[in-house]
Design a protein around this motif. Structure first.
Motif, PDB file in Angstrom:
ATOM      1  N   PHE A 197       0.820  -1.215   0.000  1.00  0.00           N
ATOM      2  CA  PHE A 197       0.000   0.000   0.000  1.00  0.00           C
ATOM      3  C   PHE A 197       0.857   1.270   0.000  1.00  0.00           C
ATOM      4  CE2 PHE A 197      -3.551  -2.692   1.667  1.00  0.00           C
ATOM      5  CZ  PHE A 197      -4.480  -2.367   0.694  1.00  0.00           C
ATOM      6  N   GLU A 198       2.005   1.218   0.640  1.00  0.00           N
ATOM      7  CA  GLU A 198       2.875   2.395   0.736  1.00  0.00           C
ATOM      8  C   GLU A 198       3.670   2.649  -0.538  1.00  0.00           C
ATOM      9  OE1 GLU A 198       3.269   4.600   3.352  1.00  0.00           O
ATOM     10  OE2 GLU A 198       1.601   3.599   4.351  1.00  0.00           O
ATOM     11  N   SER A 199       3.843   1.629  -1.362  1.00  0.00           N
ATOM     12  CA  SER A 199       4.684   1.785  -2.548  1.00  0.00           C
ATOM     13  C   SER A 199       3.949   2.562  -3.640  1.00  0.00           C
ATOM     14  CB  SER A 199       5.135   0.418  -3.061  1.00  0.00           C
ATOM     15  OG  SER A 199       4.018  -0.361  -3.426  1.00  0.00           O
ATOM     16  N   HIS A 200       4.719   3.224  -4.450  1.00  0.00           N
ATOM     17  CA  HIS A 200       4.150   4.016  -5.546  1.00  0.00           C
ATOM     18  C   HIS A 200       4.190   3.176  -6.813  1.00  0.00           C
ATOM     19  CE1 HIS A 200       3.658   7.591  -3.180  1.00  0.00           C
ATOM     20  NE2 HIS A 200       4.833   7.337  -2.646  1.00  0.00           N
ATOM     21  N   ILE A 201       3.187   2.297  -6.907  1.00  0.00           N
ATOM     22  CA  ILE A 201       3.093   1.381  -8.038  1.00  0.00           C
ATOM     23  C   ILE A 201       1.722   1.533  -8.680  1.00  0.00           C
ATOM     24  CG2 ILE A 201       4.773  -0.289  -7.154  1.00  0.00           C
ATOM     25  CD1 ILE A 201       2.436  -1.944  -6.071  1.00  0.00           C
ATOM     26  N   THR A 202       1.594   0.994  -9.874  1.00  0.00           N
ATOM     27  CA  THR A 202       0.301   1.021 -10.564  1.00  0.00           C
ATOM     28  C   THR A 202      -0.587  -0.103 -10.035  1.00  0.00           C
ATOM     29  OG1 THR A 202       0.991  -0.502 -12.300  1.00  0.00           O
ATOM     30  CG2 THR A 202       1.441   1.872 -12.669  1.00  0.00           C
ATOM     31  N   SER A 203      -1.845  -0.041 -10.400  1.00  0.00           N
ATOM     32  CA  SER A 203      -2.764  -1.099  -9.984  1.00  0.00           C
ATOM     33  C   SER A 203      -2.376  -2.440 -10.620  1.00  0.00           C
ATOM     34  CB  SER A 203      -4.208  -0.731 -10.310  1.00  0.00           C
ATOM     35  OG  SER A 203      -4.355  -0.446 -11.681  1.00  0.00           O
ATOM     36  N   ASP A 204      -1.834  -2.418 -11.835  1.00  0.00           N
ATOM     37  CA  ASP A 204      -1.380  -3.668 -12.459  1.00  0.00           C
ATOM     38  C   ASP A 204      -0.234  -4.289 -11.673  1.00  0.00           C
ATOM     39  OD1 ASP A 204      -3.244  -3.468 -14.478  1.00  0.00           O
ATOM     40  OD2 ASP A 204      -1.860  -2.544 -15.902  1.00  0.00           O
ATOM     41  N   GLU A 205       0.720  -3.464 -11.274  1.00  0.00           N
ATOM     42  CA  GLU A 205       1.836  -3.957 -10.466  1.00  0.00           C
ATOM     43  C   GLU A 205       1.346  -4.448  -9.104  1.00  0.00           C
ATOM     44  OE1 GLU A 205       5.549  -1.178 -11.911  1.00  0.00           O
ATOM     45  OE2 GLU A 205       3.881  -0.189 -10.875  1.00  0.00           O
ATOM     46  N   ALA A 206       0.389  -3.724  -8.547  1.00  0.00           N
ATOM     47  CA  ALA A 206      -0.168  -4.106  -7.242  1.00  0.00           C
ATOM     48  C   ALA A 206      -0.860  -5.461  -7.318  1.00  0.00           C
ATOM     49  CB  ALA A 206      -1.127  -3.035  -6.743  1.00  0.00           C
ATOM     50  N   LEU A 207      -1.523  -5.726  -8.428  1.00  0.00           N
ATOM     51  CA  LEU A 207      -2.199  -7.014  -8.584  1.00  0.00           C
ATOM     52  C   LEU A 207      -1.218  -8.163  -8.397  1.00  0.00           C
ATOM     53  CD1 LEU A 207      -4.576  -8.858  -9.312  1.00  0.00           C
ATOM     54  CD2 LEU A 207      -4.010  -8.464 -11.721  1.00  0.00           C
ATOM     55  N   TYR A 208      -0.074  -8.096  -9.048  1.00  0.00           N
ATOM     56  CA  TYR A 208       0.927  -9.156  -8.909  1.00  0.00           C
ATOM     57  C   TYR A 208       1.449  -9.254  -7.478  1.00  0.00           C
ATOM     58  CZ  TYR A 208       0.717  -9.546 -13.941  1.00  0.00           C
ATOM     59  OH  TYR A 208       0.266  -9.739 -15.220  1.00  0.00           O
ATOM     60  N   LYS A 209       1.639  -8.109  -6.846  1.00  0.00           N
ATOM     61  CA  LYS A 209       2.135  -8.118  -5.464  1.00  0.00           C
ATOM     62  C   LYS A 209       1.105  -8.730  -4.515  1.00  0.00           C
ATOM     63  CE  LYS A 209       5.694  -4.696  -5.792  1.00  0.00           C
ATOM     64  NZ  LYS A 209       6.851  -5.546  -5.544  1.00  0.00           N
ATOM     65  N   PHE A 210      -0.184  -8.414  -4.730  1.00  0.00           N
ATOM     66  CA  PHE A 210      -1.234  -9.000  -3.889  1.00  0.00           C
ATOM     67  C   PHE A 210      -1.351 -10.504  -4.133  1.00  0.00           C
ATOM     68  CE2 PHE A 210      -2.829  -4.636  -3.277  1.00  0.00           C
ATOM     69  CZ  PHE A 210      -3.010  -4.675  -1.908  1.00  0.00           C
ATOM     70  N   LEU A 211      -1.198 -10.931  -5.373  1.00  0.00           N
ATOM     71  CA  LEU A 211      -1.235 -12.371  -5.659  1.00  0.00           C
ATOM     72  C   LEU A 211      -0.101 -13.088  -4.950  1.00  0.00           C
ATOM     73  CD1 LEU A 211      -2.164 -12.385  -9.459  1.00  0.00           C
ATOM     74  CD2 LEU A 211      -3.601 -13.134  -7.552  1.00  0.00           C
ATOM     75  N   GLU A 212       1.092 -12.521  -5.018  1.00  0.00           N
ATOM     76  CA  GLU A 212       2.241 -13.113  -4.314  1.00  0.00           C
ATOM     77  C   GLU A 212       1.995 -13.136  -2.806  1.00  0.00           C
ATOM     78  OE1 GLU A 212       5.562 -10.685  -5.460  1.00  0.00           O
ATOM     79  OE2 GLU A 212       5.807 -11.696  -7.386  1.00  0.00           O
ATOM     80  N   TRP A 213       1.470 -12.021  -2.286  1.00  0.00           N
ATOM     81  CA  TRP A 213       1.245 -11.923  -0.842  1.00  0.00           C
ATOM     82  C   TRP A 213       0.243 -12.976  -0.391  1.00  0.00           C
ATOM     83  CZ3 TRP A 213      -2.707 -11.144   2.623  1.00  0.00           C
ATOM     84  CH2 TRP A 213      -2.316 -10.893   3.941  1.00  0.00           C
ATOM     85  N   THR A 214      -0.868 -13.104  -1.111  1.00  0.00           N
ATOM     86  CA  THR A 214      -1.893 -14.057  -0.674  1.00  0.00           C
ATOM     87  C   THR A 214      -1.386 -15.494  -0.748  1.00  0.00           C
ATOM     88  OG1 THR A 214      -2.938 -14.022  -2.864  1.00  0.00           O
ATOM     89  CG2 THR A 214      -3.903 -12.595  -1.173  1.00  0.00           C
ATOM     90  N   GLN A 215      -0.513 -15.787  -1.701  1.00  0.00           N
ATOM     91  CA  GLN A 215       0.043 -17.143  -1.780  1.00  0.00           C
ATOM     92  C   GLN A 215       0.897 -17.470  -0.557  1.00  0.00           C
ATOM     93  OE1 GLN A 215       2.009 -17.135  -5.596  1.00  0.00           O
ATOM     94  NE2 GLN A 215       0.211 -17.954  -6.635  1.00  0.00           N
ATOM     95  N   THR A 216       1.691 -16.508  -0.100  1.00  0.00           N
ATOM     96  CA  THR A 216       2.558 -16.781   1.058  1.00  0.00           C
ATOM     97  C   THR A 216       1.826 -16.597   2.387  1.00  0.00           C
ATOM     98  OG1 THR A 216       3.420 -14.524   1.080  1.00  0.00           O
ATOM     99  CG2 THR A 216       4.665 -16.142  -0.176  1.00  0.00           C
ATOM    100  N   ALA A 217       0.839 -15.728   2.412  1.00  0.00           N
ATOM    101  CA  ALA A 217       0.195 -15.377   3.681  1.00  0.00           C
ATOM    102  C   ALA A 217      -1.058 -16.188   3.988  1.00  0.00           C
ATOM    103  CB  ALA A 217      -0.152 -13.884   3.681  1.00  0.00           C
ATOM    104  N   TYR A 218      -1.556 -16.946   3.032  1.00  0.00           N
ATOM    105  CA  TYR A 218      -2.843 -17.618   3.228  1.00  0.00           C
ATOM    106  C   TYR A 218      -2.875 -18.496   4.477  1.00  0.00           C
ATOM    107  CZ  TYR A 218      -7.240 -19.922   2.423  1.00  0.00           C
ATOM    108  OH  TYR A 218      -8.530 -20.361   2.587  1.00  0.00           O
ATOM    109  N   LYS A 219      -1.796 -19.187   4.766  1.00  0.00           N
ATOM    110  CA  LYS A 219      -1.831 -20.091   5.930  1.00  0.00           C
ATOM    111  C   LYS A 219      -1.932 -19.321   7.247  1.00  0.00           C
ATOM    112  CE  LYS A 219       2.868 -21.298   7.175  1.00  0.00           C
ATOM    113  NZ  LYS A 219       3.852 -22.362   7.200  1.00  0.00           N
ATOM    114  N   PHE A 220      -1.533 -18.056   7.255  1.00  0.00           N
ATOM    115  CA  PHE A 220      -1.626 -17.226   8.463  1.00  0.00           C
ATOM    116  C   PHE A 220      -2.861 -16.322   8.462  1.00  0.00           C
ATOM    117  CE2 PHE A 220       2.971 -17.813   7.629  1.00  0.00           C
ATOM    118  CZ  PHE A 220       3.264 -18.603   8.725  1.00  0.00           C
ATOM    119  N   PHE A 221      -3.287 -15.896   7.289  1.00  0.00           N
ATOM    120  CA  PHE A 221      -4.374 -14.926   7.151  1.00  0.00           C
ATOM    121  C   PHE A 221      -5.447 -15.432   6.186  1.00  0.00           C
ATOM    122  CE2 PHE A 221      -0.660 -12.305   8.261  1.00  0.00           C
ATOM    123  CZ  PHE A 221      -1.167 -11.549   9.290  1.00  0.00           C
TER     124      PHE A 221
END
Length: 187
Positions: free
Chosen positions: A136-160
């Motif tokens: 959220f703090e990074s200055h990226i586009t929504s397209d770039e954010a999509l990839y970051k959220f996909l990566e995050w959910t893959q690693t974080a799913y077991k905790f969140f």
């Protein structure tokens, strides 16, 4: 408004008139489906934006629930020394866990470091929480954010798991944040 119900909000929005409603370009909402459906119905020209602070609130709630589970489990430890050591490490850990890393003082940093050794899952959850905040703090586009959220959910799913499902359901509105960085912070 006095209450949070769809009929009252619809009445208020209607009172603004269609000329005003048609000029509204963006609406930041919390993650409440009645808001979403009402805005889509009454403000067809408005882009819906999920408020980033409500996304983080959900993640923080899941993190804090895990902290409470760890504390309840620690109370049940039979070995007195081990129990007291674990409880001492968990005591006063709520606010350091919920704070952003840049705001931690030295004592809170030490508490986080201690927690990472004492309760590794909590430490991992803290790192994951900070990773999504960094998106959220990074200055990226929504397209770039999509990839970051996909990566995050893959690693974080077991905790969140709950937060990941919410992010999945609200991904379009979350990504809309990256267009203009609109939040409800001013409210």
């Amino acid at each position: 408004l006095e209450k949070r119900n769809k009929a009252l909000i619809a009445e208020y929005l209607s009172s603004l008139g269609s000329e005003v409603l048609n000029q509204i370009e963006e609406v930041s909402i919390d993650l409440w489906i009645p808001y979403k459906s009402l805005i889509q119905e009454m403000l067809p020209n408005a882009q819906l934006v999920a408020d980033r602070f409500h996304v983080m609130k959900q993640i923080n709630q899941e993190l804090d629930e895990r902290r409470k589970q760890e504390k309840r489990a620690a109370v049940k430890i039979k070995n007195r020394q081990e129990r007291e050591e674990k409880l001492a490490g968990l005591t006063h850990s709520k606010y350091p866990l919920l704070k952003k890393k840049e705001s931690l003082n030295d004592e809170e940093k030490a508490k986080i470091n201690s927690l990472q050794k004492l309760a590794p899952e909590l430490g991992e959850m803290y790192r994951n929480k900070e990773a999504i905040r960094d998106i959220f703090e990074s200055h990226i586009t929504s397209d770039e954010a999509l990839y970051k959220f996909l990566e995050w959910t893959q690693t974080a799913y077991k905790f969140f798991p709950k937060s990941c499902r919410i992010i999945s359901r609200w991904i379009d509105e979350i990504l809309a944040y990256f267009d203009h960085r609109t939040t409800q912070g001013i409210v």
